[in-house]
Design an enzyme around this catalytic site. Structure first.
Site, PDB file in Angstrom:
ATOM      1  N   ASP A 190      16.922  21.886 -30.737  1.00 43.18           N
ATOM      2  CA  ASP A 190      17.506  20.613 -31.175  1.00 43.18           C
ATOM      3  C   ASP A 190      18.213  19.872 -30.052  1.00 43.18           C
ATOM      4  O   ASP A 190      18.724  18.778 -30.250  1.00 43.18           O
ATOM      5  CB  ASP A 190      18.445  20.818 -32.372  1.00 43.18           C
ATOM      6  CG  ASP A 190      19.633  21.707 -32.045  1.00 43.18           C
ATOM      7  OD1 ASP A 190      19.938  21.884 -30.851  1.00 43.18           O
ATOM      8  OD2 ASP A 190      20.260  22.221 -32.988  1.00 43.18           O
ATOM      9  N   ASP A 206      13.348  27.548 -31.572  1.00 40.35           N
ATOM     10  CA  ASP A 206      14.593  27.885 -32.258  1.00 40.35           C
ATOM     11  C   ASP A 206      14.300  27.835 -33.759  1.00 40.35           C
ATOM     12  O   ASP A 206      13.408  27.105 -34.191  1.00 40.35           O
ATOM     13  CB  ASP A 206      15.673  26.867 -31.887  1.00 40.35           C
ATOM     14  CG  ASP A 206      16.948  27.075 -32.685  1.00 40.35           C
ATOM     15  OD1 ASP A 206      17.449  28.199 -32.695  1.00 40.35           O
ATOM     16  OD2 ASP A 206      17.399  26.099 -33.318  1.00 40.35           O
ATOM     17  N   ASP A 224      20.993  24.323 -28.267  1.00 36.84           N
ATOM     18  CA  ASP A 224      19.997  25.038 -27.477  1.00 36.84           C
ATOM     19  C   ASP A 224      19.927  24.565 -26.030  1.00 36.84           C
ATOM     20  O   ASP A 224      18.980  24.905 -25.317  1.00 36.84           O
ATOM     21  CB  ASP A 224      18.611  24.874 -28.127  1.00 36.84           C
ATOM     22  CG  ASP A 224      18.597  25.368 -29.558  1.00 36.84           C
ATOM     23  OD1 ASP A 224      19.112  26.467 -29.808  1.00 36.84           O
ATOM     24  OD2 ASP A 224      18.091  24.649 -30.427  1.00 36.84           O
ATOM     25  N   CYS A 241       3.339   1.778   2.842  1.00 37.60           N
ATOM     26  CA  CYS A 241       4.609   1.043   2.739  1.00 37.60           C
ATOM     27  C   CYS A 241       5.650   1.900   2.022  1.00 37.60           C
ATOM     28  O   CYS A 241       6.777   2.069   2.492  1.00 37.60           O
ATOM     29  CB  CYS A 241       4.412  -0.266   1.979  1.00 37.60           C
ATOM     30  SG  CYS A 241       3.246  -1.413   2.728  1.00 37.60           S
ATOM     31  N   CYS A 285       0.848  -1.195   0.000  1.00 38.54           N
ATOM     32  CA  CYS A 285       0.000   0.000   0.000  1.00 38.54           C
ATOM     33  C   CYS A 285       0.880   1.240   0.000  1.00 38.54           C
ATOM     34  O   CYS A 285       2.106   1.157   0.126  1.00 38.54           O
ATOM     35  CB  CYS A 285      -0.936   0.012   1.199  1.00 38.54           C
ATOM     36  SG  CYS A 285      -0.105   0.338   2.756  1.00 38.54           S
TER      37      CYS A 285
END
Length: 746
Positions: A632, A433, A636, A21, A18
Site C-alpha cells: 500500500d 502484502d 510497506d 548536444c 542531436c
C-alpha cells in the site's frame, strides 16, 4: 558552518539538435563542482539538475550551458497553476516545414540541370556559363535558407564541442566551396570542365531539413498521451463567495473555497464533498471505466467529470499540490531519469562526432595515398560526415520512455523512473502484502467465542479497541455499534505493533489484553486449552483475536478480510508469465496459508512484523530472485524500497509520497500484470531502437568510407547518405510511435 543545501531544478534547453548536444551538456555539467546529478532529455528538451546551492548558483549553471552554445530557461512549478513542459512546439515545426519547402524550391532546378539528362529529360538550351551561374546562385540560396545549420555547426566546432550540425556543416561547406572554387577556375579557363558538388550540398540540406521536420512532427505525437493529461484541468470554476455563485479562473481558486459542480462539468480541483451525491468519472486519472459513487465526506479529484448530481465541494488542494499535477510531475520525473541501457548510448553519443571526424579524415588520407582523384576523395569524405547519425542513438530511449509512460498514465499506472522499466523485464518473484493489497483491508467480525458466560466478550474488546485506528480494531468497534453494545472507559492504553493492545478497565482496574497468541504467551497467559478452537477458525482463513482479563483467556473474536476482486485472476496470470508469487502477512501461518490456497499463491511469509518485511524481501533476493513487492506504499515502505521493483497501490491524493517505483492508481490487482507487461514492452522498444541505431551507423559509416569500392566499384553518393541519415532518426521515432498499437495484458 556550511549546511548542505541540495536543490533540484528543471531547465528548458534551447539549441539542442542531436544526441551529441545532450551528451556535451551532461558531460560538462558532470565535471562542474557542486553538480550532484544531471539528466538531459533530447525529446522534451529539458535538463533535470540536482546541485548543492552552497557550491554553485543557478546563474553559474546557466553560464556553463550557454558557454557550450545553448540557453537554459527555468521551469518551475507554480503554486497555483499547473506547470507542464511537454507543450507542443507548433512554431518550431512550422519553422522547420518552411525551411524544407524553401530549400526544396531552390534545389529542384539544380537537380534538374545536373541529373535531368541521366533520365532522358529535355534540358534547356543555355550556355555552360549560365548553367554554372544558376547552380551557384540557387545553391547559395539553399545554404542561406538553411544557414542556421551552418551557424550552429560552425560555432560548436569552434568551441571544440562538435555535434551533428558540425558534421553537416563540414560536409556541405566542403562540397560547396570546392565546387565554387572549381567554377572560378573553369570560368578563368585555368582548368577544363569537371564534376561539381553543388547538387550534393543542396541535396544534403534538403534531406536534412525534411528529416528534422518529420522528426519534429513524430516526436510531438509521442507525447500526445501526456499532453492529454496536461489538458485535463478546466480553465474555470464556479465558487460561492459572499453567498453568490461566481465563475472565476482556476488560478483564482484558493484552499477552503466552496465550488459548485453541475452534472457534466469537470471538478476543478481536489476537494471534499460537503453536499450532494453523484457518480464521478475518474477514468482520465485512474483508468477506472466505471464511475465512482461519491457522497458527503468523500474526496474528489480535480479534472474528473461529475456525471449525475450537483456537488458542493470544499477545496483542499490547488495547483501543483493537486493529484493531477503530481501525476504530471511523476511522469516528467520518469522522463528525466534514464534506464541503465541508455547510459551506454549516452557514452557513445558523446564520443560519436569526434570519432566520425577522425574516420572521415582517415578515409580521406588513405584514399589519397592509394592514388584516388580529388573528386573520389571528396565524395568519401562528405559521405562519411553526412551518413553518421548520433540522433538515432539519442532518440531511441527517450521517445520509447515517453510513449510507454504516457500509455501507462492513461491506464492509471504511474512509472516513476526509467530503471523500473529495465528491472521489470527480469522480475521472477512478486510478493504481495496481504491486508489492503490482496484483501480489501475492511475486515468484519465473523464469530465471537466466549469461554465464560459472565463476560461480554464483544463489550470488553470494543471498549479497548475504540482507542485504536487499526483495521481489525475498527471491525470490532463496528460490530459493537451494530449490536448497540454499551462500552466502558479504559486507561493506560498501549498498542503493540504486530501483537495487539493492552489497557486497564477504569472501573474495575482489571488488565485487559487483546491480540495475537504471541501477545498472550509473552504475558504468561495459557492458551493450550483452546488450541483446537483457535486452529479451527484460523484454518478458515480468519484472523483470531484472543481476549484475556486478569491473566485469564475469556474469549476469541474471529475477523475475516475479504479478498479483492480479480486477486485470484492476477495470481493465475502471473504464473502464466513464469513469475512466482508469495504473500507476506503479520497473521499466523494458518490464516496466511488458507488465503494462499484460495488464490494459488506459492509461498507464505507469516507472522512478519511491519519492520521485518524488508528482511524477508532481502532473503529472497539473496537466493537469486529478482523481487517485485506490491504494497500500500505506507506501512510497506521499507519492503517497497528493499525490493528490486516496488509497486505501490495508490489510494488517493497522497500519491507523491509513495515509495514504489511504480504506482497503481486503481485497486485492481490485474494492473500489476499490466505494469510489468508494459514495462517489458517499453524496454523491448528501447532495445529495438538502439539496435537499429547502432547497426545503421556500424554498417553505414564503413560503406560511406568506401569499403565496398575495391570489390564492387560502387561509391555512396553523399546525397543518398543524407537521405539515409534522415531516415534513420525518423525510423527510430516511428518505432516508438508504433507503441500506440499496444494492447497487452491490460
Amino acid at each position: 558552518m556550511n549546511m548542505t543545501n541540495t536543490i533540484s531544478k528543471t531547465y528548458k534547453i534551447s539549441g539542442m539538435h542531436c544526441a551529441s548536444c545532450a551528451a556535451n551538456i551532461e558531460h560538462q555539467l558532470n565535471k562542474t563542482p557542486g553538480i550532484n546529478k544531471i539528466n538531459v532529455n533530447l525529446v522534451t528538451e529539458q535538463a533535470f539538475v540536482e546541485y548543492e546551492g552552497a557550491q554553485i548558483t543557478e546563474d553559474e549553471i546557466r553560464k556553463v550551458i550557454s558557454d557550450l552554445g545553448y540557453s537554459a530557461n527555468d521551469l518551475q512549478l507554480n503554486n497555483r497553476t499547473q506547470h507542464h513542459s511537454l507543450r507542443s512546439d507548433a512554431g518550431q515545426a512550422k519553422k522547420l516545414r518552411n525551411r524544407f519547402f524553401l530549400s526544396l524550391i531552390f534545389s529542384l532546378p539544380i537537380i534538374y540541370l545536373v541529373m535531368g539528362g541521366m533520365f532522358g529529360l529535355p534540358l534547356p538550351a543555355i550556355s555552360e556559363m549560365l548553367n554554372l551561374l544558376i547552380q551557384i546562385i540557387l545553391s547559395t540560396a539553399v545554404i542561406i535558407s538553411c544557414f542556421d545549420i551552418w551557424s550552429r555547426g560552425s560555432k560548436q566546432l569552434i568551441k571544440l564541442h562538435p555535434n551533428m550540425d558540425s558534421l553537416i556543416f563540414l560536409g556541405t561547406s566542403v562540397a560547396y566551396f570546392y565546387s565554387l572554387i572549381t567554377v572560378i577556375l573553369i570560368l578563368s579557363e585555368k582548368i577544363a570542365m569537371t564534376h561539381l558538388y553543388f547538387e550534393s550540398a543542396v541535396f544534403i540540406l534538403v534531406f536534412i531539413s525534411l528529416g528534422k521536420y518529420l522528426e519534429a512532427i513524430t516526436k510531438g505525437k509521442t507525447s500526445e498521451a501526456i499532453k492529454k493529461l496536461i489538458g485535463l484541468q478546466p480553465k474555470e470554476a464556479t465558487v460561492i463567495r459572499d453567498g453568490q455563485e461566481l465563475k472565476i479562473a482556476i488560478e483564482a481558486v484558493i484552499i477552503d473555497d466552496i465550488v459548485i459542480v453541475k452534472p457534466g462539468e469537470k471538478i476543478p480541483t481536489d476537494g471534499i464533498i460537503i453536499d450532494g451525491y453523484s457518480g464521478v468519472d475518474e477514468q482520465a486519472i485512474t483508468g477506472e471505466s466505471i464511475p465512482a459513487e461519491k457522497k458527503v465526506g468523500d474526496s474528489v479529484i480535480g479534472a474528473t467529470i461529475n456525471k449525475t448530481g450537483v456537488l458542493k465541494i470544499k477545496v483542499t488542494k490547488i495547483g501543483a499540490d493537486t493529484l493531477l499535477a503530481q501525476i504530471i510531475k511523476i511522469v516528467e520525473s520518469a522522463l528525466g531519469s534514464k534506464t541503465p541501457i541508455q547510459l551506454l548510448a549516452d557514452k557513445v553519443a558523446f564520443y560519436f562526432v569526434p570519432v566520425v571526424l577522425g574516420i572521415a579524415l582517415m578515409a580521406l588520407i588513405i584514399w589519397i595515398i592509394l592514388g584516388q582523384s580529388i573528386s573520389f576523395v571528396l565524395t568519401v569524405f562528405v559521405a562519411v560526415l553526412i551518413i553518421a547519425c548520433p540522433c538515432a542513438l539519442g532518440l531511441a530511449t527517450p521517445t520509447a520512455v515517453l510513449m510507454g509512460t504516457g500509455l501507462a498514465a492513461k491506464r492509471g499506472i504511474l512509472i516513476k523512473n526509467g530503471s523500473a522499466l529495465e528491472t521489470a523485464k527480469s522480475v521472477n518473484m512478486v510478493v504481495f502484502d496481504k491486508t489492503g493489497t490482496l484483501t480489501k483491508g475492511e475486515p468484519v467480525v465473523t464469530e465471537i467465542v466466549s469461554f465464560n458466560e459472565k463476560f461480554n466478550v464483544l463489550r470488553i474488546a470494543a471498549s479497548v479497541e475504540k482507542n485504536s485506528e487499526h483495521p481489525l480494531a475498527q471491525a470490532v468497534v463496528n460490530k459493537a455499534q451494530e449490536t448497540k453494545t454499551e462500552l466502558f472507559d479504559v486507561t493506560d492504553f498501549q498498542a503493540i505493533p504486530g501483537h495487539g493492545v493492552i489497557a486497564v478497565s477504569k472501573a474495575t482496574k482489571e488488565k485487559i489484553l487483546l491480540g495475537t497468541r504471541k501477545l498472550m504467551l509473552e504475558n504468561n497467559i495459557n492458551v493450550d486449552n483452546y488450541k483446537q478452537q483457535l486452529e479451527l477458525l484460523e484454518n478458515k482463513g480468519q484472523t483470531v483475536l484472543l481476549l484475556s482479563l486478569d491473566k485469564k483467556l475469556i474469549g476469541l473474536i474471529a475477523v475475516a478480510d475479504t479478498l479483492k476482486p480479480h486477486a485470484k485472476e492476477a495470481i493465475t496470470r502471473l504464473h502464466k508469465m513464469n513469475i512466482q508469487v508469495a504473500m507476506i502477512t503479520g497473521d499466523n501461518k494458518r490464516v496466511g496459508q488458507a488465503i494462499a490456497d484460495e488464490v494459488g499463491i506459492d509461498q507464505v511469509f507469516a507472522e512478519v512484523l511491519p519492520n521485518g518485511k524488508a528482511a524477508e524481501i532481502k532473503k529472497l533476493q539473496d537466493s537469486g530472485l529478482i523481487v517485485a513487492m506490491v504494497g500500500d506504499g505506507i506501512n510497506d515502505s521499507p519492503a517497497l524500497a528493499q525490493a528490486n521493483l516496488g509497486i505501490a497501490l495508490g489510494s488517493g491524493t497522497d500519491i507523491a509520497i509513495e515509495t514504489g517505483a511504480i504506482v497503481l492508481m486503481r485497486n485492481d490487482l490485474r494492473d500489476v500484470i499490466a505494469a510489468i507487461d508494459l514495462s517489458r514492452y517499453t524496454l523491448t522498444k528501447i532495445k529495438q531502437g538502439l539496435f537499429w541505431a547502432f547497426i545503421y551507423n556500424l554498417v553505414g559509416i564503413p560503406v560511406a568510407a568506401g569499403v565496398l569500392f575495391p570489390f564492387t566499384g560502387w561509391l555512396l553518393n553523399p546525397a543518398w547518405a543524407a537521405a539515409a541519415m534522415a531516415f534513420s532518426s525518423l525510423s527510430v521515432v516511428l518505432n516508438a510511435l508504433s507503441m500506440k498499437l499496444y494492447r497487452g495484458k491490460m
